[in-house]
Design a protein around this motif. Sequence first.
Motif, PDB file in Angstrom:
ATOM      1  N   VAL A  29       0.799  -1.290   0.025  1.00  0.00           N
ATOM      2  CA  VAL A  29       0.228   0.088  -0.023  1.00  0.00           C
ATOM      3  C   VAL A  29       0.735   1.291   0.092  1.00  0.00           C
ATOM      4  O   VAL A  29       1.899   1.390   0.824  1.00  0.00           O
ATOM      5  N   VAL A  30       0.765   1.960  -1.084  1.00  0.00           N
ATOM      6  CA  VAL A  30       1.391   3.542  -0.944  1.00  0.00           C
ATOM      7  C   VAL A  30       0.338   4.525  -0.583  1.00  0.00           C
ATOM      8  O   VAL A  30      -0.441   4.682  -1.168  1.00  0.00           O
ATOM      9  N   VAL A  31       0.654   5.065   0.474  1.00  0.00           N
ATOM     10  CA  VAL A  31      -0.140   6.450   1.020  1.00  0.00           C
ATOM     11  C   VAL A  31       0.442   7.424   0.462  1.00  0.00           C
ATOM     12  O   VAL A  31       1.354   8.149   0.947  1.00  0.00           O
ATOM     13  N   LEU A  52       7.648  -0.203  -8.238  1.00  0.00           N
ATOM     14  CA  LEU A  52       7.525  -1.450  -7.748  1.00  0.00           C
ATOM     15  C   LEU A  52       6.663  -2.344  -8.837  1.00  0.00           C
ATOM     16  O   LEU A  52       7.051  -3.609  -8.670  1.00  0.00           O
ATOM     17  N   ALA A  53       5.769  -2.078  -9.502  1.00  0.00           N
ATOM     18  CA  ALA A  53       5.048  -2.725 -10.306  1.00  0.00           C
ATOM     19  C   ALA A  53       5.725  -3.163 -11.169  1.00  0.00           C
ATOM     20  O   ALA A  53       5.410  -4.329 -11.905  1.00  0.00           O
ATOM     21  N   GLU A 100       6.151  -8.924  -7.976  1.00  0.00           N
ATOM     22  CA  GLU A 100       4.736  -9.484  -7.986  1.00  0.00           C
ATOM     23  C   GLU A 100       4.005  -8.939  -6.826  1.00  0.00           C
ATOM     24  O   GLU A 100       4.338  -9.610  -5.993  1.00  0.00           O
ATOM     25  N   ALA A 101       2.983  -8.026  -7.028  1.00  0.00           N
ATOM     26  CA  ALA A 101       2.330  -7.770  -5.913  1.00  0.00           C
ATOM     27  C   ALA A 101       1.102  -7.008  -6.338  1.00  0.00           C
ATOM     28  O   ALA A 101       0.933  -6.417  -7.392  1.00  0.00           O
ATOM     29  N   ALA A 129      -0.764  -0.103 -15.524  1.00  0.00           N
ATOM     30  CA  ALA A 129      -2.037  -0.860 -15.430  1.00  0.00           C
ATOM     31  C   ALA A 129      -1.912  -2.067 -14.283  1.00  0.00           C
ATOM     32  O   ALA A 129      -0.659  -2.474 -14.034  1.00  0.00           O
ATOM     33  N   GLY A 130      -3.062  -2.372 -13.683  1.00  0.00           N
ATOM     34  CA  GLY A 130      -2.774  -3.227 -12.566  1.00  0.00           C
ATOM     35  C   GLY A 130      -2.598  -2.736 -11.248  1.00  0.00           C
ATOM     36  O   GLY A 130      -2.979  -3.182 -10.191  1.00  0.00           O
TER      37      GLY A 130
END
Length: 351
Positions: free
Chosen positions: A4-6, A19-20, A24-25, A62-63
């Motif tokens: 989670v990125v706040v 990170l994407a 794989e997350a 995307a994702g």
Amino acid sequence: MRIVVVGGGYAGVLAANRLAKAVEAEITVVNPRPDFVERVRLHQQVAGTAVAAGPLGSMLRAGIATRVAAAHKVGDGTVTLDDGSTLDFDYALLAVGSTVEPMAGTVPIGSWEGAQRARAALAALPAGAVVAVVGGGATGVETAAEVAAARPDLRVRIVGSPVAATFTGRARRLVRDGLARVGVEVTDDEVVAVDGGDVALASGTGFAADLVLWAIVSGVPELAAASGLDVDADGRVLVDEFLRSTSDERVFAIGDCAGVPGTRFACQSATDQAGHAASALAAMIAGRGPKPYSVRYLARCVTLGRRAAVAQFTHLDDTPRDTALSGRTAAVLKELATRGAKFGARAGFGA
């Protein structure tokens, strides 16, 4: 793996996109509005010379999921949102930026909502009205110059203690000369109160203004402290050499809200730390040892309207060099840097 990125500004977007590409997350970006705000263009938003926001989704790969909400608490592997719902995480990155605490009687321009209010108020002013900009730092200088250049029918005055203090030597003179060139009146003083249209100064003098803009960024959100994370005296998250919270290794802090010694509130800091933290986390997930973060600055730069700027180069530790650029060349470099920051965040480029 849940990340989670706040925060959906430069730092949060860059970290999420990087990170994407690397792990794989399930990645979710939490942001209080559905837009990505180019904070370094807010002075243009105020003056009506540019639009400083666009859809957050268009900035993310995307994702990556988005959640339009404000984070209320982060801890024990859970982000609690202001609507009472929660997001569980294996890792979280705090990128909530900084805050503005305006003096009564002023309109803050360091936030999207404040910039929108200022834009509307400015547009309603008649010719000959007086606009005061409180704050002699980069935000104040850029706002005063942008407003003066866009509305030459107004009287624009900047008040700071002193104005352009973050520059030295020739660079400071160039900034102040540039302000004068676009018609900005410079007052080296401190505003102590604003009562209606009366602006009182620390020197005991004062003046009347039709609109007072607050251009001082002075703190960080209370999220980290309210979450029980270790923070410094300014409320910034205490971090280790990898930008992890010293009290919770599952939480990284980047940008203005990170208590990294030797750093200042700046887009340079945010993007550099975002790229490093994302790479460090990817390395940890892959079982590799991450590299420690080191502060790296290149320059301090302000625009003086659309056609001029001043750039003073710095050492990596941010101490100023004697070398400075000005005029159209510096303006082109600043614009390229601003566009590059947005492109880099979308592409996931960084340290």
